[in-house]
Design an enzyme around this catalytic site. Structure first.
Site, short mmCIF file in Angstrom:
data_model
loop_
_atom_site.label_atom_id
_atom_site.label_comp_id
_atom_site.label_asym_id
_atom_site.label_seq_id
_atom_site.Cartn_x
_atom_site.Cartn_y
_atom_site.Cartn_z
N HIS C 126 0.87 -1.18 0.00
CA HIS C 126 0.00 0.00 0.00
C HIS C 126 0.91 1.24 0.00
CE1 HIS C 126 -2.72 2.95 1.95
NE2 HIS C 126 -3.73 2.18 1.56
N ASP C 202 3.30 -4.37 7.48
CA ASP C 202 2.02 -3.67 7.38
C ASP C 202 0.92 -4.70 7.55
OD1 ASP C 202 -0.35 -2.54 6.60
OD2 ASP C 202 0.41 -1.75 4.69
N GLN C 205 -4.43 -5.36 6.92
CA GLN C 205 -5.46 -6.29 6.45
C GLN C 205 -5.37 -7.63 7.17
OE1 GLN C 205 -7.89 -5.40 4.49
NE2 GLN C 205 -7.09 -3.39 3.89
N LYS C 228 -10.29 -0.34 10.54
CA LYS C 228 -10.54 -1.51 9.69
C LYS C 228 -10.88 -2.75 10.52
CE LYS C 228 -7.13 0.06 6.30
NZ LYS C 228 -7.79 0.49 5.07
N CYS C 368 -4.86 2.60 -3.47
CA CYS C 368 -3.59 3.05 -2.89
C CYS C 368 -2.48 2.04 -3.10
CB CYS C 368 -3.73 3.37 -1.41
SG CYS C 368 -4.87 4.70 -1.09
C1 LIG Z 1 -2.61 -2.85 3.42
C2 LIG Z 1 -2.86 -1.45 3.92
N1 LIG Z 1 -1.85 -0.72 4.42
C3 LIG Z 1 -2.01 0.51 4.90
C4 LIG Z 1 -3.24 1.11 4.88
C5 LIG Z 1 -3.34 2.50 5.42
O1 LIG Z 1 -4.15 2.56 6.56
P1 LIG Z 1 -4.65 3.97 7.08
O2 LIG Z 1 -5.23 4.68 5.91
O3 LIG Z 1 -5.66 3.66 8.11
O4 LIG Z 1 -3.44 4.68 7.61
C6 LIG Z 1 -4.34 0.40 4.37
C7 LIG Z 1 -5.70 0.97 4.28
O5 LIG Z 1 -5.97 2.03 3.81
C8 LIG Z 1 -4.14 -0.90 3.88
O6 LIG Z 1 -5.16 -1.62 3.38
#
Ligand SMILES: Cc1ncc(COP(=O)(O)O)c(C=O)c1O
Ligand SMILES: Cc1ncc(COP(=O)(O)O)c(C=O)c1O
Lengths: 160, 409, 409, 160
Positions: C126, C202, C205, C228, C368
């Site tokens: 992401h 990360d 998910q 999430k 993203c």
């Molecule tokens: C795999 C992954 N990493 C990072 C993020 C970033 O999370 P956040 O937007 O809550 O900081 C997300 C979701 O947007 C995600 O699905």
């Protein structure tokens, strides 16, 4: 005033009004340790003059609330003249009396832990009066401020 | 006084928490400088978001995602108008004022400050407007200078011209969270601008309590927190002049703040999103919008008038009833409703503990302003701070309970 | 399948939003990878905070300040146990996962990476786990390397050993938010550790959908977001190994994160507060604690089982009903319930728009993850993502409505 | 399907299915501009071949949804053969029809604004069909993507 009398026991107020072992010492030969309570700015400075592995003399300075200063004063009378090992045991017993384990304060050697647990019988004497802080979780940090400095100081002194 | 005076006793009914009891006594909340209580309308706006249209913003083409995006951007406009900002793109949402200030220091500071440059701060500053500068100063070898504070609790500006020499940026609190001092931000900003310096204003204590207009203040950046102005936790605001924001590199990197990303690099998004990485505090933004509506409906002038007269009442009452045993630290007029004091030689922590038994909430400590505390020669003060929902009766309770405190020690 | 299966149809009743209608149809929420819906228990925990004990934490000696501090620290312990972290001091609260990852890159990265050092990322990442590295890479002249993705949607680890040569840090997503790929984090972490590299995971998910244990994962840092995982917006978590966190310099500076501040410098506070500058997202932390309780009560194994079988049902149903007109992008087993697809040659944005008319919420876009999209050779996909409250009937609605979409174009 | 027909008018779908002026041009002599919709990754690439201050030829490439691509296609037919000034006026009139002012897209010269406001009478023709997006705020960004590239391109061309 539910509980407030438990916090401000007469013996505590007495140590607060008339702190024992108040003062400073030249370093060296004494060892100086200092601790802050980041939440209120209180500090306790602990001077230990060692003679071999015995606490020959101890002085306390710093500023803070009744609990932090009384607790440090009571600590000073409890450890003065004791060996490092005894002081450590008192420290542990005191923290345990507040339902804190040394572990929470740093990395404990669990073998050592088990060992020390056996001599559970340290007599806390007046220090028991401080158990009233347990009803006031924020004040636990006040009560343990000086004792955390003691832990650090003993560690450093042991290394020397 | 304004005709439009507040009926704070009835306003209390808007704040669910102010109806509770503590140790069997009605709560007397005198710690709004730390965080304010929240009116029902703010909680309802957030509950409605979660119950009706909770969805990530700027991403979905479906109805509730559109709605959350629209409401979040509407909140941005509300904040914009509340502080008189020229454009909504200049409103950047952060998690708190601290992040907002760190954003300026890291993004603007890192790209504009060179070794040897000077940063001018005041001794009134909160740690949030000090520590980030310390970190950068160490990394970049910057010089930190300090505007001192006089006995009246006001900044000593007599040598401002000399202090400003070689200064690239001035970090200044608009209202002290310890002494209540109202700082002449405009005069400082004008002097700073004459020297070509940029002005970063910490308005955490100003925005909740006074009508505020960034153009009139004359600053370049303004930071504040939602939770001190009837809004929720988890939301802060940075306003900046567009020309400056446009030139600044991004701070945090991630989703939302990009136009394009490849394995080779990325293109930052437009303002304000360039500075809003990741899923924003959506419910909190909407809650802040509701807080702005709430304050606007009541009227910032009326709130300021109320606090002004209540502060006068408090100062007089404490002096009348407690006499020489109480020492009020700073500040002479003009000042806000934050009253730091010493009472006999009882430690503030102990004062606060005993007041709590009377249902009274006051802060005890350094209030995240240790350089100021050192300057005042104390390690801690007790602090009572007022807001729109406080009444004369709250002050009377405080004076009464302080008197009781003496019995203990 | 586990004996402890979910009754998702009745679970829906825990989520107020799932009872609403969109365009006259019951909502079918299939965008939980973007943000999940929130159970009543989470909203109630936050309302109780605001109505009963809203006060700033770690600061007051009065009752409600003690209570808010206690509840916030209790939430920290809940999160600690939820991910199997050895100590509560290792749990750092941020505003979202993005801030958590930026914290690692800025604090650990800046103090450990030198020009020429290599960073290994995967094409599944992401933007949150890419852009911060891009920023630092440019500043520090680092080399970014990429683990590629095969046709099955899984990482191509055949040349991992070569890729790891000279690598100081590996940034790896535990589960793809586009393809649903379950990544063999442990194997990658072990290989990385053999080379002395640090592993930043990360887990945005992963944590909401699978039982998760940081020791078993074998990583050094783990980042995820509250919103999430049934929690509120405005809260994220960074877990890190204590030895690493202890050595790292602070990131944001301000209140809470200091032991002492003077005009000359500052002393950072202990973990975890060293990394929590300013007033934290208090209500949000408490809400996250309630979300952890909610998920724990249901059981993460049961949730994983449910998602596993529902994903299988979805893949089969879409294929059975839509045949060749639908193309599912990756991933082969093992995979989570995030299904990216193309349908005929209808643009995902248009698909999502028309599904919305049926009350169905799916994401359309690059999610993203533009480097991954480029690798897949698409600019956007439609994405349906499942969570504990989704049912077979939700899938049936999706298949039916997709069929209708074709009529339009 | 309330409102959906307003979004997907036949003329829009026609431009989507059969985009006009699709292709690329050599640069130079043509000028190339590109815009992204950061939310969905859509992009529009606009090629303008200028002859003095006239748009002699125009080509569109890029990828995106029906709205972004149809809008760009419709734009291309509307501006081909027009002077820069006329194209600018059409752009302004189009954005106005979506209740957007040029100002929101960048800094407008308010004197110039007042002037251009007078020739309000640009005939949008088919472009009016795009007004349906107003009911779908997220799609406004799709509809204006190509037009924002046009604004930027005209600015650059005017400087040359
Ligand atoms: C795999 C992954 N990493 C990072 C993020 C970033 O999370 P956040 O937007 O809550 O900081 C997300 C979701 O947007 C995600 O699905
Ligand atoms: C003057 C001032 N500046 C900055 C802050 C920091 O705000 P926050 O903790 O919400 O980031 C505060 C309050 O804590 C404050 O009173």
């Amino acid at each position: 005033m539910s509980g407030l009398e438990d916090l401000y026991r007469e013996i505590i107020l007495d140590h607060y009004r008339t702190p024992r072992n108040r003062g400073e010492m030249e370093c060296p030969p004494a060892h100086r340790g200092e601790g802050f309570n980041p939440l209120c700015g209180d500090d306790v400075v602990l001077y230990i003059l060692a003679d071999g592995d015995t606490i020959a003399d101890v002085k306390i300075s710093g500023n803070g609330c009744s609990i932090s200063q009384a607790s440090a004063s009571m600590m000073s009378t409890a450890i003065k003249g004791k060996t490092f090992a005894d002081a450590k045991a008192i420290n542990k017993a005191f923290k345990k009396s507040l339902s804190l384990s040394e572990e929470e304060e740093g990395e404990a050697d669990s073998a050592e832990e088990a060992e020390t647990n056996e001599d559970n019988s340290v007599d806390l004497g007046d220090l028991q009066a401080l158990q009233g802080v347990m009803k006031f979780p924020v004040r636990i940090k006040c009560a343990t401020l000086g004792w955390n400095v003691l832990s650090e100081s003993l560690e450093k002194l042991n290394l020397d | 006084m304004s005709v439009n005076t507040l009926n704070s006793a009835s306003l209390k009914a808007d704040f669910p928490l102010l109806g509770r009891q503590v140790h069997g006594k009605p709560i007397v909340y005198l710690d709004s400088a730390a965080t304010s209580q929240k009116p029902r309308a703010v909680l309802e706006a957030m509950t409605t978001y979660y119950d009706d249209y909770n969805a990530n913003v700027h991403r979905g083409a479906y109805l509730i995602a559109e709605q959350s995006t629209t409401e979040m951007e509407l909140a941005r406009q509300k904040v914009q108008h509340f502080i008189g900002a020229p454009a909504q793109e200049e409103i950047i949402f952060t998690k708190n004022a601290t992040e907002a200030l760190n954003l300026v220091v890291n993004s603007w500071g890192r790209s504009n400050l060179q070794p040897g440059d000077a940063v001018l701060l005041s001794l009134l500053e909160h740690h949030s407007n000090i520590v980030p500068w310390h970190i950068l100063a160490k990394e970049r070898d910057l010089e930190l200078r300090w505007i001192s504070v006089g006995d009246d609790g006001h900044l000593d500006l007599s040598n401002l011209d000399k202090l400003l020499d070689g200064v690239k940026v001035v970090g200044i609190s608009a209202m002290s969270n310890v002494l209540g001092t109202v700082v002449p931000v405009r005069a400082i900003a004008d002097a700073a601008h004459e020297r070509g310096a940029v002005v970063v204003c910490d308005a955490c204590q100003l925005v909740p309590h006074r009508a505020c207009d960034v153009i009139e203040l004359g600053v370049d950046f303004l930071a504040f927190s939602g939770h001190k102005m009837c809004g929720p936790t988890g939301i802060g605001v940075l306003w900046g002049r567009r020309e400056l924001l446009e030139e600044m590199p991004p701070f945090l990197g991630g989703g939302e703040m990009i136009l394009d990303v490849s394995t080779e690099g990325f293109l930052p998004n437009e303002l304000p999103w360039k500075f809003e990485a990741g899923t924003p505090p959506i419910a909190e933004t909407i809650g802040l919008g509701a807080a702005v509506d709430y304050l606007t409906d009541i009227g910032m002038e009326a709130i300021a008038d109320h606090e002004e007269s209540l502060t006068a009442y408090a100062l007089k009452t404490l002096e009348d009833r407690l006499g020489e045993s109480i020492v009020i630290h700073g500040a002479a007029h003009p000042r806000g409703g934050t009253i730091s004091f010493a009472y006999r030689d009882i430690h503030p922590h102990d004062i606060s503990q005993i007041l709590d038994q009377h249902g009274i909430c006051v802060r005890a400590g350094h209030h995240c302003a240790k350089p100021l505390m050192r300057h005042l020669g104390v390690t801690a003060t007790a602090r009572a701070s007022l807001y729109l929902y406080n009444t004369e009766s709250d002050i009377d309770c405080l004076a009464y309970a302080l008197n009781e405190t003496a019995a203990f020690f």
